[in-house]
Design a protein around this motif. Structure first.
Motif, PDB file in Angstrom:
ATOM      1  N   VAL A  98       0.835  -1.209   0.000  1.00  0.00           N
ATOM      2  CA  VAL A  98       0.000   0.000   0.000  1.00  0.00           C
ATOM      3  C   VAL A  98       0.863   1.249   0.000  1.00  0.00           C
ATOM      4  O   VAL A  98       0.606   2.213  -0.748  1.00  0.00           O
ATOM      5  N   ASP A 101       3.125   2.938  -3.186  1.00  0.00           N
ATOM      6  CA  ASP A 101       2.599   3.978  -4.086  1.00  0.00           C
ATOM      7  C   ASP A 101       1.371   4.603  -3.419  1.00  0.00           C
ATOM      8  O   ASP A 101       0.226   4.338  -3.815  1.00  0.00           O
ATOM      9  N   PRO A 102       1.563   5.458  -2.396  1.00  0.00           N
ATOM     10  CA  PRO A 102       0.418   5.978  -1.635  1.00  0.00           C
ATOM     11  C   PRO A 102      -0.346   7.076  -2.359  1.00  0.00           C
ATOM     12  O   PRO A 102      -1.439   7.442  -1.911  1.00  0.00           O
ATOM     13  N   TYR A 104      -1.278   7.152  -5.770  1.00  0.00           N
ATOM     14  CA  TYR A 104      -1.796   6.810  -7.090  1.00  0.00           C
ATOM     15  C   TYR A 104      -3.241   7.303  -7.208  1.00  0.00           C
ATOM     16  O   TYR A 104      -3.939   7.531  -6.212  1.00  0.00           O
ATOM     17  N   SER A 105      -3.703   7.469  -8.411  1.00  0.00           N
ATOM     18  CA  SER A 105      -5.077   7.924  -8.656  1.00  0.00           C
ATOM     19  C   SER A 105      -5.613   7.216  -9.893  1.00  0.00           C
ATOM     20  O   SER A 105      -5.088   7.378 -10.990  1.00  0.00           O
ATOM     21  N   ASP A 110     -11.035   5.715  -6.411  1.00  0.00           N
ATOM     22  CA  ASP A 110      -9.927   4.766  -6.288  1.00  0.00           C
ATOM     23  C   ASP A 110      -8.626   5.545  -6.263  1.00  0.00           C
ATOM     24  O   ASP A 110      -7.989   5.757  -7.288  1.00  0.00           O
ATOM     25  N   GLN A 111      -8.243   5.986  -5.064  1.00  0.00           N
ATOM     26  CA  GLN A 111      -7.018   6.763  -4.878  1.00  0.00           C
ATOM     27  C   GLN A 111      -6.217   6.191  -3.718  1.00  0.00           C
ATOM     28  O   GLN A 111      -6.756   5.481  -2.857  1.00  0.00           O
ATOM     29  N   GLY A 112      -4.927   6.507  -3.722  1.00  0.00           N
ATOM     30  CA  GLY A 112      -4.036   5.972  -2.709  1.00  0.00           C
ATOM     31  C   GLY A 112      -4.331   6.507  -1.328  1.00  0.00           C
ATOM     32  O   GLY A 112      -5.041   7.498  -1.138  1.00  0.00           O
ATOM     33  N   TRP A 266     -12.275   5.517   2.817  1.00  0.00           N
ATOM     34  CA  TRP A 266     -11.384   4.427   2.418  1.00  0.00           C
ATOM     35  C   TRP A 266     -11.642   3.192   3.280  1.00  0.00           C
ATOM     36  O   TRP A 266     -11.665   2.065   2.784  1.00  0.00           O
ATOM     37  N   ASN A 278      -6.512  -3.979   4.589  1.00  0.00           N
ATOM     38  CA  ASN A 278      -6.461  -2.530   4.393  1.00  0.00           C
ATOM     39  C   ASN A 278      -7.205  -1.781   5.488  1.00  0.00           C
ATOM     40  O   ASN A 278      -6.848  -0.656   5.828  1.00  0.00           O
TER      41      ASN A 278
END
Length: 311
Positions: A98, A101-102, A104-105, A110-112, A266, A278
């Motif tokens: 996780v 790449d915290p 990412y988009s 759906d984003q980090g 999240w 997660n």
């Protein structure tokens, strides 16, 4: 009348007093007076105190044992649970993935984890900032004037115990949007610690200070800036610290219901995907961010408070 005159040896040799009888002292009579003083030896350096291994051990061992106990209980729960509850090792491997790449988009939903934390902090900053702008001056006024204190104390006592989630539907109805509703919820829940602590600080200002202000005929502005503000600052910063903790607790619950990008959303989204690893990672992220906020405000408070309240 007898007077005593004291001269240094240089003064005596330079300007002898004719009224005082002098006597020449032979070198052999008093050898100690003519011999040169012996040079002092360099003092031995003080022995260096040994390193306090016991103090370090007592500071390090209890937290390590506490974390070890948490991991042990976690491992036992995972072993006894047959529903796929993740073990600490599985969660650690997922955390490495996780946080690799915290930011990412891949779309709005759906984003980090980094973007989710930043979005939650942005909402907390807005709601908390508005609460500080309203709550701190209101606390000064309520603590300063008895009429206002008697007027607002029943309202504060009535509204302060209300659950944060009870304010969320009011925000959705009034502001017609999830984001302003979440900010409203943070505002209304974090304002009370600042109002109460600031008002209590104003009421506890020594009466001697106010008596001096009346004698000097100071204006209300000077009373607030020169007398009340320095005395109330420790109480006010305590209210700010409590309010930040409340705001960070509220935002997670509010985002679970309102949706959008945020650490609370999240958690809820990962639950819908049955990704328990997660969720556990998010719990640790929420705790660490809250701990950092608390530590920063404690440092800020100790920098502006008196020694007796720093502890």
């Amino acid at each position: 009348m007898v007077s005593a005159v004291f001269h240094t040896p240089l003064e005596a040799s330079a300007s002898p007093d004719p009224r005082v009888a002098t006597k020449t002292i032979a070198p052999n009579d008093h050898p100690t007076l003519t011999s040169a003083p012996k040079p002092l030896k360099n003092p031995a350096p003080a022995p260096r105190a040994p390193f306090d291994w016991r103090g370090l051990w007592l500071r390090v061992l209890p937290p390590v044992l506490g974390l070890g106990l948490l991991v042990l209980v976690w491992e036992l729960v995972a072993m006894k649970n047959s529903n796929g509850f993740p073990t600490p090792a599985d969660t650690l491997r997922q955390a490495v993935e996780v946080f690799s790449d915290p930011f990412y988009s891949k779309g709005p939903n759906d984003q980090g984890v980094g973007w989710n934390v930043l979005s939650s902090l942005k909402r907390v900053a807005l709601g908390f900032g508005l609460a500080a702008l309203v709550g701190i001056p209101a606390g000064f006024l309520i603590g300063r004037f008895t009429f206002l204190s008697r007027m607002f104390n029943p309202l504060i006592s009535l509204l302060r115990p209300v659950s944060p989630l009870a304010w969320l539907p009011i925000g959705l109805l009034v502001f017609k949007g999830a984001n302003p509703a979440a900010i409203w919820t943070i505002f209304i829940c974090s304002i009370w610690p600042m109002v109460i602590n600031t008002a209590v600080g104003v009421q506890r200002v020594p009466s001697d200070y106010m008596n001096v202000a009346r004698v000097l005929n100071l204006s209300e502005w000077k009373i607030i800036t020169r007398i009340l503000f320095p005395a109330v600052l420790p109480y006010m910063l305590t209210g700010v610290r409590l309010a930040v903790g409340t705001a960070w607790l509220v935002i997670v619950a509010a985002e679970m219901l309102t949706g959008g990008v945020g650490i609370g959303f999240w958690v809820w989204d990962e639950w819908n995907n049955l990704n328990v690893k997660n969720i556990i990672i998010a719990i640790f992220v929420i705790g660490i961010v809250g701990l950092v906020l608390e530590f920063a405000l404690i440092k800020l408070a100790t920098a502006f408070t008196f020694e007796e309240v720093k502890s």
